[in-house]
Structure formats: structure tokens, C-alpha cells
Design an enzyme around this catalytic site. Structure first.
Site, PDB file in Angstrom:
ATOM      1  CG  ASP A  22      34.396  31.345  38.789  1.00 31.82           C
ATOM      2  OD1 ASP A  22      34.404  32.255  39.654  1.00 31.82           O
ATOM      3  OD2 ASP A  22      33.985  30.200  39.020  1.00 31.82           O
TER       4      ASP A  22
ATOM      5  CG  ASP B  39      32.622  33.279  43.176  1.00 37.13           C
ATOM      6  OD1 ASP B  39      33.215  33.001  42.116  1.00 37.13           O
ATOM      7  OD2 ASP B  39      31.647  32.646  43.600  1.00 37.13           O
TER       8      ASP B  39
END
Length: 492
Positions: free
Chosen positions: A260, A65
Site C-alpha cells: 500500500d 494510493d
């Protein structure tokens, strides 16, 4: 004349140095090492890597992440992930940091104590990775965080320390790795997507310390990283089927635009989202609007692939790292923005034996533009923290490498542009004006309160004076009271 020549030479040297850096900033230092980590995952549930934690090492898979900064792993048995977790009691190097942590994500939240232990990446082929002590949030409670069948039991946040929880004083795993090993402050992600539709499994490679030339073809083009919290870029334009949305570029970056990997879809702010959906729907009027809005899916027989060439491309232009008049263009083809759905997401009457079904991977956001994992698929993305740039190149993943479409183009120069004007800037607060207003409010409060206080004090003094200072006042009152009592008793 000599001074002018010196200034000219300095400017030329600086420009050359900057451009050279932007063209080569994916290359690690000679003294650093490159490590390749296998990535896996399930379509729609994100990409994960393996890590080993503790002594002796315990293998855990963690979601990669780039939109958060904490390393967090399950430390108790959660049925949704089949009970797999890191058992602190089995590690001789576990240290309790005596801090509680609560983290909320776009979807779900978790909580637990902060601990530290030895952590390293882990591959099934036995590759040795640097083993460093790192902070870990030990997940004891979680709500809507884990995903059934995802294959991961934790999350590895790779964003900057400013986002770390509970405070920015908590050093993220990546920072610990850079400080205590020979890995350069660069990593790359080659997200290949689902290469075998029958498996629904994601594949990819994460490279620590740089990028391998085997992971991309053509040139790596670098975008400017506008801020170092998330991996923030500046989107300058979006086109659908060759036509610009013609929105103010600030719309694309309100309140940020980030890369992201922990988010699945391409997320767009409401106005941009509506414009994109309307343009997509106009290009394919034969497909219902519900599909373009993510409310329905579309299926094709397994005997033939969707007619990809009938779907439009989406082009996202971003500010280049070289200077504010340059941009580069990322092309999202339908194989990227249409996601193959695994059987677990299918309707009950769907026949997995006959059809492949797809859903659009574009959603509405309230927190700016997000290039999620599906938008990153097809690119090799280089996160060069050392030079504050993000590189994009056409991947060599088998499914995407076969395409003749160049997915990354540029740089393009517009001498009239200044793309720094496109970035979102929080409104400045005039603190002097706020101070003046505060003083005025306080002054008004004092003006209003003082008369009330004075009146109250005067009333109190009057009462006290009448009761205790007027001669005979108290005696007369008592006598009158006694006379009344006598009269009452005589009447009875």
C-alpha cells in the site's frame, strides 16, 4: 502408455508456461506503450503524481494510493493546501453524476459529489499521456485528510474496483485508462525516498503499462497476489537480525497482508509488532525502547551519517508466484525503516541547522500487515494486474543502487511447505446451522406467545359475556348505582 506420455507433456508444458509467465510478466504487450510519470512528495506525507483534469486542463497533484480505488480531488479552497483545487465551473467537459460519496481512510475522511471529466497524467516536461473520461469524487468536505506541506490536493486510488465507493459499480480511473487507451494492465513504482537529506523531498518514477529496465538491477522476482481487492500478498516469515520471529505464518496475514503506497509505515499486527520491537531493542540495547516504539526520535549531527551498519536488517519472506513451495525475501535495511523527519515534525527546541533526526517507520495495525511507502522504498515494485502478481527488484535509485546488499533474494524452495496455508481465511459460516437455529428461535417464540394470546382472548371474551350476555346484569348494575346515589343524597 500413450496417455501417460500426453499427461506428462501437458504437465511439463503447463509448468514451463507458468514459470515463464512469472519471469516475464513485467513485460508489456508489443502493442502497448510505456509512459513514465514523475513522482514527488515530502518525507512522511506520501508520494504524488501530477494529473490534468477538465477542458482546458487544470493541474492537480494526487497522492498515489494502492490501498484504495477512488480518484478524489479538492473542488473547493482548503487553507491547509493553500487553496489549490479543481474548479468545475472552468471545465466545459465536467459532468455531474448525481451521486454523493463519503470515504473513510485509515487517517481522515472526505465527502462530495461524484462527477466525471477528462483526466490524464501530467509531467512538467510536457509529456503527452492518454486523456480519458473518468469518475472523480469532488471533495467539498474533508476531516484530517489533507496534510500541510504535502504537495498534493487529492488522491488516486489504484486498487481494484471492488473497493470503489459508494459502490463497486463506480469504475476507478485506472480501469477507465486501461479500457480506453493502449496502456497494458501493469504499472510499476520506483520509490527512491529522500535522496538529498537537505531537501526532505521524496523522488520516484511511476511507469504505466509495464516497467523500464533502467529502473531496476538484477532480476524481478514475483510474489503471488492472493486476492484482487487490495494488492494482497502472503507473508510467510519475518526475521530480525537474522533470527526468525518463529510465529505461525497466519499471524502475519491476519486479516490481510497488502502492498500500500498510500500508507507511510510498515504496519504489523499487535503480536507481530511486539516481537519485532523486542528483537530490534535487543539488538541495540544502547537505544531507549521509546525510540523503537515510535514515541521518540534519534538525531545525529549533519556532519556525519548514522552508523547504519550497527542497526539490524529486517527480512520479510513472501510466497512466490511460481508455486506454493517457493518464497522470496525482501530485505529492509535501516535506511528504509528509519524515516528522516522534516522540520515541520520536529520539536520546538530542535536545531534544524545542526542535526538530522529520524523516527522508526514501523507501527502497530489492527488490519493486518501493510508494506507502506517506506517499506517499498529501495525496491522497484511491479503491480501486474494482468497476471495477478507483484514483482520486486533492487532499485536503481542513486542512494540505494550504491548498496552492495541484495534487497531481493530467491526464489527459495521448501518441499515440505504449502504457503497457501498461511493466508487468512475468514471463518466459514454454516448457513444450514444458522437456519436451524433461526427456526428453533421462531418456534420457541410462537410456543411462548400463543398461550399469552389465548389467555388474553379468553379474558376479553369473559368480560364481554358478563357485560352483555348475562340477563339483567347490566340493569342491576345501573339500579344499584342509582340506589347508591339516592342514599348519598338522602344523607345530605
Amino acid at each position: 502408455m500413450e496417455i501417460l506420455l500426453r499427461i506428462l507433456c501437458l504437465l511439463l508444458f503447463s509448468n514451463c508456461q507458468f514459470n515463464c509467465q512469472s519471469n516475464n510478466n513485467a513485460v508489456a504487450n508489443d502493442s502497448s506503450s510505456l509512459y513514465s510519470v514523475d513522482m514527488g512528495g515530502l518525507s512522511g506525507a506520501g508520494y504524488y503524481v501530477g494529473v490534468s483534469i477538465g477542458t482546458p486542463p487544470q493541474k492537480i497533484n494526487v497522492l498515489v494510493d494502492t490501498g484504495s480505488s477512488n480518484l478524489a480531488v479538492a473542488c473547493t479552497s482548503f487553507p491547509i493546501i493553500q487553496g489549490r483545487h479543481y474548479d468545475r465551473k472552468l471545465s466545459s467537459t465536467d459532468v455531474d453524476e448525481n451521486v454523493s460519496v463519503d470515504i473513510g481512510y485509515t487517517e481522515g475522511n472526505l465527502s462530495g459529489p461524484l462527477v466525471s471529466d477528462l483526466v490524464s497524467y501530467s509531467n512538467n516536461d510536457g509529456t503527452e499521456f492518454p486523456n480519458v473520461r473518468a469518475n472523480i469524487v469532488c471533495i467539498n468536505q474533508a476531516k484530517s485528510f489533507f496534510i500541510n506541506g504535502s504537495g498534493w490536493e487529492g488522491i488516486m486510488g489504484l486498487a481494484y474496483q471492488r473497493l470503489a465507493k459508494p459502490t463497486p459499480n463506480v469504475e476507478p480511473y485506472w480501469d477507465s485508462l486501461i479500457t480506453n487507451s493502449d496502456v497494458a494492465d501493469v504499472f510499476a513504482m520506483q520509490l527512491c525516498g529522500v535522496e538529498d537529506p537537505a531537501s526532505y523531498q521524496l523522488n520516484g518514477v511511476m511507469t504505466l503499462g509495464g516497467v523500464s529496465e533502467s529502473q531496476y538491477k538484477g532480476n524481478i522476482l514475483f510474489a503471488a497476489m492472493s486476492k484482487q481487492r487490495y494488492y494482497e500478498i502472503i507473508v510467510t516469515d519475518i526475521t530480525v537480525d537474522g533470527s526468525s520471529l518463529e510465529l505461525d505464518c497466519k499471524e502475519y496475514n491476519n486479516d490481510r497482508a497488502i502492498v500500500d503506497s498510500g500508507t507511510t509505515n510498515l504496519l504489523l499486527t499487535p503480536r507481530v509488532y511486539e516481537s519485532v520491537v523486542e528483537s530490534l531493542a535487543a539488538s541495540r540495547p544502547d537505544i531507549p525502547d521509546e525510540f523503537w516504539r515510535g514515541e521518540d526520535l534519534k538525531c545525529w549531527s549533519k556532519s556525519r551519517e548514522p552508523e547504519w551498519d550497527r542497526f539490524p536488517n529486517i527480512e520479510i519472506s513472501v510466497a512466490a508466484a511460481s508455486n506454493w513451495t517457493n518464497s522470496l525475501t525482501l530485505t529492509l535495511i535501516p535506511q528504509q525503516y528509519l524515516r528522516l523527519l522534516p522540520p515541520s515534525e520536529m520539536k520546538l527546541n530542535w536545531d534544524a541547522n545542526d542535526q538530522y533526526c529520524y523516527k522508526i517507520s514501523i507501527s502497530q495495525s489492527v488490519h493486518g500487515t501493510v508494506l507502506g511507502a517506506m517499506a517499498m522504498t529501495g525496491f522497484t515494485v511491479v503491480f501486474n494486474r494482468a497476471s495477478k502478481t507483484i514483482g520486486f527488484a533492487h532499485t536503481t535509485c542513486s542512494r540505494m543502487a550504491e548498496l552492495d546488499i541484495p534487497l531481493v533474494l530467491g526464489p527459495f524452495t521448501d518441499v515440505n511447505a504449502n504457503y497457501s496455508d498461511c493466508q487468512f481465511l475468514a471463518p466459514d459460516i454454516d448457513h444450514s446451522a444458522v437456519t436451524v437455529v433461526a427456526y428453533v428461535v421462531v418456534a420457541l417464540g410462537i410456543v411462548c406467545v400463543i398461550p399469552v394470546v389465548i389467555i388474553g382472548l379468553m379474558s376479553l371474551y369473559k368480560w364481554w359475556y358478563v357485560r352483555y350476555k348475562i340477563p339483567g346484569r347490566s340493569h342491576n348494575v345501573r339500579v344499584q348505582s342509582n340506589l347508591l346515589e339516592d342514599l348519598d343524597s338522602s344523607e345530605h
